[in-house]
Motif scaffolding. Structure first.
Motif, mmCIF file in Angstrom:
data_model
loop_
_atom_site.group_PDB
_atom_site.id
_atom_site.type_symbol
_atom_site.label_atom_id
_atom_site.label_comp_id
_atom_site.label_asym_id
_atom_site.label_seq_id
_atom_site.Cartn_x
_atom_site.Cartn_y
_atom_site.Cartn_z
ATOM 1 N N TYR A 156 6.354 8.023 -0.778
ATOM 2 C CA TYR A 156 5.446 7.513 -1.800
ATOM 3 C C TYR A 156 6.255 6.919 -2.940
ATOM 4 O O TYR A 156 6.964 7.634 -3.655
ATOM 5 N N TYR B 42 0.390 12.985 -8.445
ATOM 6 C CA TYR B 42 0.551 14.131 -7.544
ATOM 7 C C TYR B 42 -0.703 14.361 -6.697
ATOM 8 O O TYR B 42 -0.599 14.809 -5.541
ATOM 9 N N SER C 175 10.414 15.544 -4.962
ATOM 10 C CA SER C 175 10.067 14.504 -5.927
ATOM 11 C C SER C 175 11.336 14.120 -6.681
ATOM 12 O O SER C 175 11.954 14.961 -7.336
ATOM 13 N N MET D 224 -0.218 11.942 -3.919
ATOM 14 C CA MET D 224 0.769 12.441 -2.970
ATOM 15 C C MET D 224 0.144 13.486 -2.051
ATOM 16 O O MET D 224 0.406 13.496 -0.835
ATOM 17 N N THR E 28 5.932 5.644 -6.350
ATOM 18 C CA THR E 28 4.902 5.786 -7.377
ATOM 19 C C THR E 28 5.014 4.697 -8.440
ATOM 20 O O THR E 28 6.105 4.226 -8.764
ATOM 21 N N HIS F 169 9.271 15.360 3.022
ATOM 22 C CA HIS F 169 8.505 14.236 2.484
ATOM 23 C C HIS F 169 9.064 13.890 1.103
ATOM 24 O O HIS F 169 9.528 14.785 0.380
ATOM 25 N N THR G 16 6.069 11.300 4.995
ATOM 26 C CA THR G 16 5.443 10.556 3.904
ATOM 27 C C THR G 16 6.497 10.111 2.905
ATOM 28 O O THR G 16 7.331 10.904 2.471
ATOM 29 N N SER H 193 2.069 6.878 4.226
ATOM 30 C CA SER H 193 3.005 6.499 3.177
ATOM 31 C C SER H 193 2.383 5.424 2.306
ATOM 32 O O SER H 193 1.433 4.746 2.710
ATOM 33 N N MET I 257 8.799 11.715 -2.686
ATOM 34 C CA MET I 257 8.068 11.011 -3.735
ATOM 35 C C MET I 257 9.106 10.412 -4.686
ATOM 36 O O MET I 257 10.025 11.101 -5.129
#
Length: 305
Positions: A113, A266, A63, A269, A115, A84, A111, A278, A86
């Motif tokens: 993401y 989260y 993240s 996610m 946000t 992955h 993935t 995604s 974030m």
């Protein structure tokens, strides 16, 4: 078992929001931090991201909470290492680099993401549902806050790529693009830029569909995060950054005292990881890029923290 996750950039937003959200998450456990200065008690810490990638192959999710300009290199390195990713908002410094990350994540089955925490505010979904069958006549955003409170001493927000007042303003745009039943695009903007800075401290925007916005980073005292909408069936307002919905002036949904935005991010996610999907919606960032492209610059008084 909760999935191990690493947090990169232990600054104000990480300490205030990400760390508590992860501590309460049933889906994740904070397994490492990477930051030049910040740490989280009891969690292994690194100052070098590549050292983390080599030392922690069992941490599959990263993240990123550091500022947008350096974020691409970290995200790319994480994806190339099979992790992955974030992304805190805004997802990058430019649209092109986020498109590149999208392609890289897709090519590796990972993935990604991007946000938008304000979309998770408690009344946003209810506002979207209420507007779905309405004709919108006009809408206005008033997003005014104190940069000294939310970004104390953080000069990077006024450097190229820092976005200035669009750092909070993009939160409003993320809500707007989520709740309006029809898309809009920017037609003009005025950008108020301090004489000693590179990015705006205030901005006024005009969109198609009679939509306007007023962003200002100089408001002291109570902060204002409102979106008002006039429809064929009366007025609607989102207050407190999307946490309270008013219909015809009366509160009908939400709760200004319960903020659950980051726990919801989260949880989202975790859902994306389970389905290997995604989520990269760049609509809010497109509006900011358009404003910086079309905006008329007005030089205003110098600003210092």
């Amino acid at each position: 078992m909760p999935t191990k996750i690493a947090l990169v950039g232990i600054g104000k937003i990480a300490v205030d929001q990400h760390v508590p959200a992860l501590a309460a998450s049933p889906d994740f456990t904070l397994a490492a931090t990477i930051s030049r200065k910040g740490e989280v008690a009891g969690v292994p810490s690194f100052t070098d991201f590549h050292a983390f990638l080599e030392a922690c192959p069992d941490v599959p999710v990263v993240s990123l909470c550091l500022p947008p300009v350096p974020r691409f290199d970290y995200a790319e390195a994480a994806l190339l290492a099979g992790r992955h990713v974030m992304l805190e908002k805004p997802p990058g410094a430019t649209l092109a680099e986020v498109h590149e990350l999208q392609a890289l994540a897709a090519s590796r089955g990972l993935t990604l993401y991007a946000t938008w925490h304000s979309r998770m505010a408690r009344a946003v979904a209810a506002a979207k549902a209420w507007l779905a069958d309405k004709a919108v006549h006009e809408a206005h955003i008033t997003w005014r806050e104190d940069v000294r409170k939310w970004h104390p001493g953080q000069d990077w927000v006024f450097e190229p790529g820092g976005m200035g007042v669009f750092d909070p303003g993009i939160n409003a745009l993320s809500i707007l693009t989520e709740i309006l039943p029809q898309p809009v695009h920017l037609t003009e903007a005025t950008l108020e830029v301090p004489a000693n800075r590179q990015t705006p401290i205030a901005a006024q925007l005009r969109f198609t569909g009679h939509v306007t916005a007023d962003f200002d980073w100089r408001q002291t005292g109570p902060q204002t995060w409102d979106i008002t909408v006039e429809t064929d069936r009366g007025p609607m307002a989102l207050r407190m950054g999307g946490n309270v919905l008013e219909i015809a002036g009366k509160p009908v949904a939400g709760d200004a005292d319960i903020m659950g935005e980051y726990p919801a991010l989260y949880a989202r996610m975790a859902d994306l990881l389970r389905t290997r999907a995604s989520d990269v919606d760049l609509a809010p960032m497109v509006h900011v890029a358009d404003a910086l492209s079309l905006g008329r610059r007005q030089t205003v008084a110098a600003f210092d923290f």
